[in-house]
Each structure stands twice: as C-alpha cells, then as structure tokens.
Design a protein around this motif. Sequence first.
Motif, short mmCIF file in Angstrom:
data_model
loop_
_atom_site.label_atom_id
_atom_site.label_comp_id
_atom_site.label_asym_id
_atom_site.label_seq_id
_atom_site.Cartn_x
_atom_site.Cartn_y
_atom_site.Cartn_z
N UNK A 1 -14.50 7.26 0.55
CA UNK A 1 -13.50 7.65 2.04
C UNK A 1 -11.91 7.24 1.37
N UNK A 2 -11.83 8.71 1.98
CA UNK A 2 -10.27 8.78 1.81
C UNK A 2 -9.30 8.03 2.61
N UNK A 3 -7.98 7.85 2.25
CA UNK A 3 -6.81 6.77 2.37
C UNK A 3 -5.22 7.50 3.08
N UNK A 4 -5.19 7.07 3.89
CA UNK A 4 -3.88 8.50 3.74
C UNK A 4 -2.69 7.61 4.53
N UNK A 5 -2.24 6.27 3.93
CA UNK A 5 -1.21 5.69 4.20
C UNK A 5 0.58 6.00 4.65
N UNK A 6 1.31 5.84 6.00
CA UNK A 6 2.59 6.71 6.49
C UNK A 6 2.93 5.16 5.21
N UNK A 7 4.17 6.10 5.27
CA UNK A 7 5.05 5.24 4.19
C UNK A 7 6.54 5.11 4.55
N UNK A 8 7.04 4.18 4.97
CA UNK A 8 9.08 4.74 5.78
C UNK A 8 9.36 3.53 6.41
N UNK A 9 9.10 2.21 4.78
CA UNK A 9 9.40 0.72 5.25
C UNK A 9 11.17 0.82 6.24
N UNK A 10 11.63 1.45 5.63
CA UNK A 10 12.94 1.16 6.39
C UNK A 10 13.46 1.54 7.62
N UNK A 11 12.10 2.30 8.10
CA UNK A 11 12.42 2.59 10.15
C UNK A 11 11.25 2.56 10.43
#
Length: 251
Positions: free
Chosen positions: A13-23
């Motif tokens: 299982x591939x996981x793609x994580x969106x990471x932009x904690x400031x916004x």
Amino acid sequence: MEPQLLHGVTDSVATVVVRNPAKRNAMTAAMWAALPPLLDALAGDPGVRALVLAGEGGTFCAGADISTLQGSPVEAQRLAVAAEEALAAFPRPTLAAVRGHCVGGGAQLAAACDLRFAEQGALFGVTPARLGIVYPASATRRLVSLVGPATAKYLLFSGELIDAERALRTGLVDEVLPEGELGKRVAEFTRILASRSQLTQAAAKEFANGRTDRDAHWDEQARTSGDPAEGVAAFLERRPPRFTWTTATSG
C-alpha cells in the motif's frame, strides 16, 4: 518545514501525505506540480496494489495555498486539474483518509480518489464561490457523480462547509469512523484491497468511471489471466487466492 508531498510503500500500500503545517496542509503550486510524476512512479511499481492519500496531522488539506493564486490563478488551476486527473487515473484503488478540514483543492483531490473514509469531526467544502473562481468542469462533473446535482449545487453555490455525517448521507464519503479509529480502519481496508484481484479492480474502475469501449479487452484479460480459475479453485479449497494478473501484464 518546507511544504512537500511525503510518500512511502508498506505491505503493498502506497501512502502519499500532504504536508504544509503552516497553512493547514494547503497545496502550493510546487506540490500540485509534483503530484502527477509521483503518482506515475508509484503506478510503475508492481508491488503497489492500493494508494492512500492523507494529510499530515489533524488536517487533510485546506485547499490551494491562496498566495500562489496571486500571480497566475489560471496556471494554478491548470496545475490543480492536472494533479486531480492524475489521481483519478491511478490504475489501482485509491482512498482518501480525511481528518479535519477537506476544503477547496483538498476536496478536489479527495473526490478524485475512488473512496473516501473520514474521521468524525471532518469538514468538507467546495469553496471557489468565495474567491470568484470558476470550478473546473472535470471537477464539477466528478462532484456531481458523487453527490448528485442538488448537493453539488449547494456546495458550489454557497461554499459552505458540511460535516462528516452529512457528507456520508450525500455520498461524498463512504465511511465515517470515531475519533482515533481512522488509521486502523484504513489499514484494515487497504489490506483487503491488496488481497483482491487486480483484474477485477482495474476493469471495475474503468467501467465505473464511464469508459465502456474496452469490453473486448477485459474479456480477453479474463480469458488469459488465469485469475478467474484461481479464484474458483481457492474458494473450493478454502484457501486465500494467489492472483497473478497486474496492470503491468494487461497490455
């Protein structure tokens, strides 16, 4: 921490994580541009049998980074549409795991996945009317196919947010999990997806997405793959099936 898309593969299982904690994990232009080649690379990995899209921490994705729209909103939308279409075209099952806000471009990405599981407390919104932006035709059609014309108009006309329970009732999400249970359920369900026939999944995905010109292709794949015979034999022998067909062998 720089805005970026994180990714990895565990147990097929591939996981793609969106990471932009400031916004609140908003998508920058660079992140939109990075998603299609990342998906292409994961699609080319024969070990990947399903894909999960998630946001880092307690937010899925708060949409597009508005600061990136100031220079060229048309170009920003072009990048978002390309990313959405690449996600919709991913050849294996895709699932959006939604916590917190799933708004604007985040909702666009979630709708492009095959399935959406949400945690209680998640909020969904399609918000171009707040910015005077014309929502892309492809994204509008995809939204209508999920929730129907009336709910799509409600979301698009108002830009209002709806909770996970209403999203479930309207068909925008498939399951709503209690707080703290989303990760466990997503892992459990993707293990199920990874164990099933890729032949069945690939054909069903094409048909469900409206492509009906390849019936002969899929008939041929079913005849030559050996998966139907293996599935029947495994059922009769009361053992897990060992399916061998993959998208790489389909031609």
